[in-house]
Design an enzyme around this catalytic site. Structure first.
Site, short mmCIF file in Angstrom:
data_model
loop_
_atom_site.label_atom_id
_atom_site.label_comp_id
_atom_site.label_asym_id
_atom_site.label_seq_id
_atom_site.Cartn_x
_atom_site.Cartn_y
_atom_site.Cartn_z
N LYS A 16 0.77 -1.17 -0.17
CA LYS A 16 0.04 0.02 0.00
C LYS A 16 0.99 1.17 -0.04
O LYS A 16 0.54 2.15 -0.82
CB LYS A 16 -0.93 -0.04 1.23
CG LYS A 16 -1.95 -1.13 1.20
CD LYS A 16 -2.84 -1.04 2.56
CE LYS A 16 -2.00 -1.10 4.05
NZ LYS A 16 -1.34 -2.63 4.10
N ARG A 91 -9.92 1.12 8.86
CA ARG A 91 -9.35 -0.26 9.19
C ARG A 91 -10.68 -0.98 9.94
O ARG A 91 -10.68 -2.27 9.95
CB ARG A 91 -8.11 -0.36 10.10
CG ARG A 91 -6.96 0.10 9.19
CD ARG A 91 -5.68 -0.32 10.17
NE ARG A 91 -4.72 0.22 9.57
CZ ARG A 91 -3.50 -0.49 9.29
NH1 ARG A 91 -3.28 -1.64 9.53
NH2 ARG A 91 -2.50 0.17 8.73
N ARG A 130 11.98 -6.81 4.56
CA ARG A 130 12.04 -5.56 4.38
C ARG A 130 13.12 -4.81 4.80
O ARG A 130 13.58 -3.59 4.42
CB ARG A 130 10.61 -4.83 4.10
CG ARG A 130 10.09 -4.46 5.37
CD ARG A 130 8.64 -3.84 5.28
NE ARG A 130 7.99 -3.75 6.50
CZ ARG A 130 6.76 -3.42 6.63
NH1 ARG A 130 5.99 -3.34 5.46
NH2 ARG A 130 6.09 -3.62 7.68
N ARG A 134 11.66 -2.25 11.78
CA ARG A 134 10.51 -1.63 12.70
C ARG A 134 10.30 -2.67 14.05
O ARG A 134 10.46 -3.82 13.80
CB ARG A 134 9.20 -1.64 11.98
CG ARG A 134 9.24 -0.29 11.03
CD ARG A 134 7.87 -0.07 10.33
NE ARG A 134 6.74 -0.75 10.68
CZ ARG A 134 5.64 -0.94 9.86
NH1 ARG A 134 5.54 -0.46 8.75
NH2 ARG A 134 4.58 -1.11 10.38
N ARG A 145 -0.64 -9.01 13.29
CA ARG A 145 -1.25 -8.02 12.47
C ARG A 145 -2.12 -8.44 11.64
O ARG A 145 -3.16 -7.93 11.16
CB ARG A 145 -0.21 -7.11 12.15
CG ARG A 145 0.74 -6.46 12.98
CD ARG A 145 2.05 -5.86 12.42
NE ARG A 145 1.75 -4.97 11.33
CZ ARG A 145 2.90 -4.51 10.56
NH1 ARG A 145 4.05 -5.01 10.63
NH2 ARG A 145 2.52 -3.80 9.50
#
Length: 187
Positions: A16, A91, A130, A134, A145
């Protein structure tokens, strides 16, 4: 181009943010990422940031009222008058209801909704590889998640029903962008 109010949604790791940045360049409207806004609040040490820190670290969703207020304030800014790309909001069905109300009360153009779909194992692979470091990118948290997405976000898609354009999030970044532009009639 007329006002484009777009929700770009999909599970964590679907691309996204990457595709929103591409659309920003193509359409000249801002990307509004509630995740980025919340992470900035955490980094700033603000009261909101302290509230959000533990929730985000666990991979859970920040309460609707907090996120709705963030978005309401952001949509009122001048650069969002010609449209916007929402990345990470709404969401939940309650957030979708609130967004509908915000747009209707402001006389804004109807929403367009694109959902990027990617198989779960590919999502886990993408997020873990990635390399952003984080705090919410451990495999346990990633799977949590994804569970939160299925539980809370898929009902939001039901809210928009047949208006949701479901597109494959597989392929190269350029291929996915081309699919989105075609679906929006912008290619």
């Amino acid at each position: 181009m007329s006002e484009l109010n777009l929700i770009l949604t999909g599970p964590p790791g679907a691309g996204k943010g990457t595709q929103a940045q591409r659309l920003v360049q193509h359409c000249g409207i801002p990307q509004i990422s509630t995740g980025d806004m919340l992470r900035a609040a955490v980094a700033s040490g603000s009261k909101l940031g302290e509230q959000a820190k533990g929730i985000l670290a666990a991979g859970d969703l920040v309460p609707d009222g907090v996120v709705i207020e963030l978005v309401r304030e952001r949509l009122a800014q001048e650069d969002a008058r010609a449209g916007f790309i929402l990345d990470g909001f709404p969401r939940t069905a309650a957030q979708a209801d609130a967004l509908d109300g915000l747009l209707a009360s402001g006389g804004r153009a109807p929403l367009r909704v694109i959902c990027l779909e990617v198989p779960e194992e590919e999502l886990v692979r993408r997020i873990l590889s990635r390399g952003e470091g984080r705090e919410d990118d451990s495999e346990h948290t990633v799977r949590n998640r994804l569970g939160v997405y299925i539980r809370d976000t898929k009902p939001m898609l039901d809210h928009y029903g047949e208006a949701v354009l479901r597109l494959s999030g597989l392929g190269t970044i350029d291929e996915i962008e081309a699919r989105i532009l075609e679906a929006l009639g912008l290619s």
